[in-house]
Scaffold this active site. Structure first.
Site, short mmCIF file in Angstrom:
data_model
loop_
_atom_site.label_atom_id
_atom_site.label_comp_id
_atom_site.label_asym_id
_atom_site.label_seq_id
_atom_site.Cartn_x
_atom_site.Cartn_y
_atom_site.Cartn_z
N SER A 145 0.84 -1.19 0.00
CA SER A 145 0.00 0.00 0.00
C SER A 145 0.88 1.25 0.00
O SER A 145 1.77 1.37 -0.84
CB SER A 145 -0.96 -0.04 1.20
OG SER A 145 -1.93 0.95 1.12
N ASP A 312 -9.21 -4.69 -6.26
CA ASP A 312 -8.70 -3.48 -5.59
C ASP A 312 -9.10 -2.25 -6.40
O ASP A 312 -8.62 -2.06 -7.52
CB ASP A 312 -7.19 -3.58 -5.46
CG ASP A 312 -6.59 -2.49 -4.57
OD1 ASP A 312 -7.26 -1.47 -4.33
OD2 ASP A 312 -5.44 -2.67 -4.12
N HIS A 345 -8.54 -3.97 -1.61
CA HIS A 345 -7.22 -3.49 -1.22
C HIS A 345 -6.74 -4.12 0.08
O HIS A 345 -5.54 -4.31 0.29
CB HIS A 345 -7.25 -1.97 -1.08
CG HIS A 345 -5.91 -1.38 -0.77
ND1 HIS A 345 -4.84 -1.47 -1.65
CD2 HIS A 345 -5.44 -0.71 0.32
CE1 HIS A 345 -3.78 -0.88 -1.11
NE2 HIS A 345 -4.12 -0.42 0.07
N ASP A 346 -7.65 -4.46 0.96
CA ASP A 346 -7.28 -5.05 2.25
C ASP A 346 -6.87 -6.51 2.15
O ASP A 346 -6.54 -7.12 3.17
CB ASP A 346 -8.46 -4.95 3.23
CG ASP A 346 -8.33 -3.75 4.17
OD1 ASP A 346 -7.33 -3.02 4.07
OD2 ASP A 346 -9.24 -3.57 5.01
#
Length: 380
Positions: A145, A312, A345-346
């Protein structure tokens, strides 16, 4: 409570990319494993915006870390072989110097007097920490990230400083959607009357602004598929609702509120503003005459693993593909892994089985290529 956190005093004054300087700044960090006599088995992990340096448990702090399933003996990043360093980002509020800390020149909190910080500054601070161990070249530099962008900055400012690179769910430059979301998050904080130009305290704290900012973030960290699969249109039971005619009615609303409540007092609002803006500013193309691919030519890594997730929306898969293609054009041996994890994204924090398999496989081939494990009892 046990605490494995240690501190490294950064060079003073520490001059920042956009002007200004820090005096007496420090980085909080933790380590796992043992540094080999040749100092050739170090793995540096650069984090996303909000994590602390506590990526995994240890004898010094047995509480689970934010990447507990990835780092440790026999795990993907096997600490019986690798010496792992994880710093808390400069500008954060988890032990490293940030806006909430006292300015030694005034004796008052920096607040908005904290100098403009860039991801290049955070990368340079991490590089100074690595040098303090006598490490000339990392075995692997890993960033996820925001930490992935900082890792690219690290390699750009210090080419040849890592033999390999693992890039996870990141980007070579901030794109309009991500900038727009972060702009709204910052606006929510700044419009909270309790923010008061950065001059808040525990009694007058921008809780509403931080809550909205966190909710916006969480929405983008997961995918529409994830939201639908977990919550659909399930409503709260009658006894879980309040009398507000516009109050929470759906389970997903309650989930976001609970998630935000756990975060808002655990992260300094001004640190949030500074690091969020630093993410928007980052653009690797600045180092390649306006072209990302040109900037990736000079990083000096021999091998790379680039991982992205199809779901994502914050750091789309095409941005990881761009990193992989650019490193390959630069002559690196590159493995590109596109995962279909539904968590968006996580995913790198949640789908640790698949991420762990990719990371562990990559590092295992590196170890097989000649990196020697540390001997038991070797001082770190």
């Amino acid at each position: 409570m046990a605490d494995a956190r240690r501190y490294f005093n950064l060079p003073s004054p520490l001059r920042m990319k956009r002007g200004g300087e820090l005096v007496g700044a420090r980085l909080a960090y933790e380590t796992w494993g043992t540094l080999a006599p040749a100092r050739d088995n170090a793995v540096l992990v650069l984090t996303g915006m909000s994590p602390s340096a506590h990526a995994a448990s240890s004898a010094g702090d047995p509480s689970p870390g934010w990447w507990e399933d990835i780092i440790g003996p026999g795990k993907a990043i096997d600490t019986t072989r690798w010496f792992v360093i994880c710093p808390n980002t400069l500008g954060s509020c988890k032990g490293s110097t940030g806006p909430a800390d006292l300015d030694p020149r005034t004796g008052r909190p920096y607040r908005l007097d904290f100098p403009d910080i860039t991801l290049e500054d955070t990368a340079d601070a991490a590089w100074e920490l690595v040098r303090s161990f006598g490490i000339d070249k990392l075995a692997c530099l890993l960033g996820n990230s925001m930490g992935g962008m900082a890792a690219l900055a690290y390699l750009t400012h210090h080419p040849g400083s890592a033999r390999s690179h693992i890039s996870i769910s990141t980007a070579p430059q901030a794109q309009p959607f991500a900038i727009a979301i972060r702009s709204l998050q910052r606006e929510a904080i700044r419009l909270d009357p309790n923010w008061n130009g950065g001059n808040y305290d525990d009694a007058h704290y921008p809780e509403a602004g931080m809550s909205i900012a966190r909710k916006l973030g969480v929405i983008t960290y997961r995918s529409a598929m994830e939201w639908k699969g977990r919550f659909a249109r399930i409503r709260l039971d009658a006894d879980q609702r309040d009398d507000d005619p516009f109050g929470f009615e759906f389970q997903v609303e309650s989930y976001l509120a609970g998630h935000a409540a756990r975060f808002v007092r655990g992260f300094d609002p001004n640190s949030y503003l500074y690091l969020s803006r630093a993410s928007d500013w980052f653009d690797l193309a600045e180092y390649g005459h306006g072209k990302v691919e040109a900037a990736l030519q000079g990083l000096g890594v021999e091998r790379a693993l680039v991982i992205g997730v199809e779901s994502d929306i914050l750091f789309p898969l095409r941005q990881q593909q761009q990193i992989a293609d650019g490193l390959r054009m630069a002559g690196a041996e590159v493995e590109f892994v596109a995962l279909d994890s539904p968590q968006g994204h996580d995913s790198f924090l949640v789908d640790t089985v698949r991420f762990g398999a990719a990371i562990g496989g990559f590092l295992a081939t590196m170890a097989g290529a000649g990196t020697q494990p540390a001997r038991a009892g070797q001082a770190s």
